[in-house]
Design a protein around this motif. Sequence first.
Motif, short mmCIF file in Angstrom:
data_model
loop_
_atom_site.label_atom_id
_atom_site.label_comp_id
_atom_site.label_asym_id
_atom_site.label_seq_id
_atom_site.Cartn_x
_atom_site.Cartn_y
_atom_site.Cartn_z
N MET A 1 8.71 60.07 -7.53
CA MET A 1 9.10 60.42 -6.17
C MET A 1 9.81 61.76 -6.14
O MET A 1 10.55 62.10 -7.04
CB MET A 1 10.03 59.37 -5.60
N GLU A 2 9.58 62.46 -5.09
CA GLU A 2 10.16 63.78 -4.91
C GLU A 2 11.50 63.66 -4.19
O GLU A 2 11.69 62.82 -3.32
CB GLU A 2 9.19 64.60 -4.07
N ASN A 3 12.43 64.52 -4.55
CA ASN A 3 13.72 64.56 -3.88
C ASN A 3 13.77 65.72 -2.90
O ASN A 3 13.16 66.76 -3.14
CB ASN A 3 14.86 64.71 -4.89
N ILE A 4 14.49 65.52 -1.81
CA ILE A 4 14.70 66.59 -0.84
C ILE A 4 16.18 66.66 -0.49
O ILE A 4 16.91 65.69 -0.65
CB ILE A 4 13.87 66.37 0.45
N ILE A 5 16.59 67.82 -0.02
CA ILE A 5 17.96 68.02 0.45
C ILE A 5 17.89 68.20 1.96
O ILE A 5 17.15 69.05 2.46
CB ILE A 5 18.61 69.24 -0.21
N VAL A 6 18.65 67.39 2.67
CA VAL A 6 18.69 67.44 4.13
C VAL A 6 20.04 68.02 4.54
O VAL A 6 21.08 67.54 4.10
CB VAL A 6 18.51 66.03 4.74
N THR A 7 20.02 69.06 5.37
CA THR A 7 21.23 69.71 5.84
C THR A 7 21.29 69.64 7.36
O THR A 7 20.30 69.95 8.03
CB THR A 7 21.24 71.20 5.43
N GLN A 8 22.43 69.23 7.89
CA GLN A 8 22.60 69.22 9.34
C GLN A 8 22.98 70.63 9.77
O GLN A 8 23.98 71.18 9.31
CB GLN A 8 23.68 68.23 9.76
N VAL A 9 22.18 71.24 10.66
CA VAL A 9 22.43 72.62 11.08
C VAL A 9 22.92 72.71 12.52
O VAL A 9 23.41 73.77 12.93
CB VAL A 9 21.18 73.51 10.90
N LYS A 10 22.78 71.65 13.29
CA LYS A 10 23.27 71.64 14.67
C LYS A 10 24.15 70.43 14.88
O LYS A 10 23.98 69.39 14.26
CB LYS A 10 22.11 71.60 15.66
N SER A 11 25.07 70.56 15.82
CA SER A 11 25.99 69.48 16.14
C SER A 11 25.27 68.33 16.82
O SER A 11 24.25 68.52 17.50
CB SER A 11 27.09 70.01 17.05
N SER A 12 25.83 67.15 16.67
CA SER A 12 25.26 65.97 17.33
C SER A 12 25.88 65.74 18.71
O SER A 12 25.52 64.78 19.39
CB SER A 12 25.45 64.74 16.45
N ILE A 13 26.77 66.62 19.12
CA ILE A 13 27.38 66.49 20.44
C ILE A 13 26.33 66.76 21.50
O ILE A 13 25.61 67.76 21.45
CB ILE A 13 28.56 67.48 20.61
N GLY A 14 26.20 65.86 22.44
CA GLY A 14 25.28 66.05 23.55
C GLY A 14 23.85 65.61 23.28
O GLY A 14 22.99 65.78 24.14
N VAL A 15 23.58 65.07 22.10
CA VAL A 15 22.22 64.58 21.82
C VAL A 15 22.15 63.09 22.10
O VAL A 15 23.18 62.42 22.27
CB VAL A 15 21.78 64.88 20.37
N LYS A 16 20.95 62.57 22.15
CA LYS A 16 20.76 61.15 22.43
C LYS A 16 21.47 60.30 21.38
O LYS A 16 21.55 60.68 20.21
CB LYS A 16 19.28 60.80 22.42
N LYS A 17 21.94 59.14 21.81
CA LYS A 17 22.63 58.23 20.90
C LYS A 17 21.73 57.85 19.73
O LYS A 17 22.18 57.75 18.59
CB LYS A 17 23.08 56.99 21.65
N GLU A 18 20.46 57.67 20.00
CA GLU A 18 19.49 57.32 18.96
C GLU A 18 19.46 58.39 17.86
O GLU A 18 19.41 58.07 16.67
CB GLU A 18 18.11 57.19 19.61
N HIS A 19 19.53 59.66 18.25
CA HIS A 19 19.52 60.75 17.28
C HIS A 19 20.82 60.80 16.49
O HIS A 19 20.81 61.06 15.29
CB HIS A 19 19.26 62.08 17.97
N ARG A 20 21.94 60.54 17.16
CA ARG A 20 23.23 60.50 16.46
C ARG A 20 23.23 59.40 15.40
O ARG A 20 23.71 59.59 14.28
CB ARG A 20 24.38 60.27 17.44
#
Length: 59
Positions: free
Chosen positions: A1-20
């Motif tokens: 299996m391949e590994n990936i690095i996930v980085t959060q680049v935008k704030s979760s303020i104001g996005v849908k609860k599902e996305h948070r």
Amino acid sequence: MENIIVTQVKSSIGVKKEHRLTLHALGLRKTGQQRKHKVSPELQGMLDSVRHLIKVEKA
């Protein structure tokens, strides 16, 4: 299996609860935070749903 690095680049303020909740499940709580994950179909679905908030790189 391949590994990936996930980085959060935008704030979760104001996005849908599902996305948070998806960011939280990925282990991302703050902008700039990174997590390493193994690629799976479930993970790909999560990444697709919040692709506008994250950056994905190969590890």
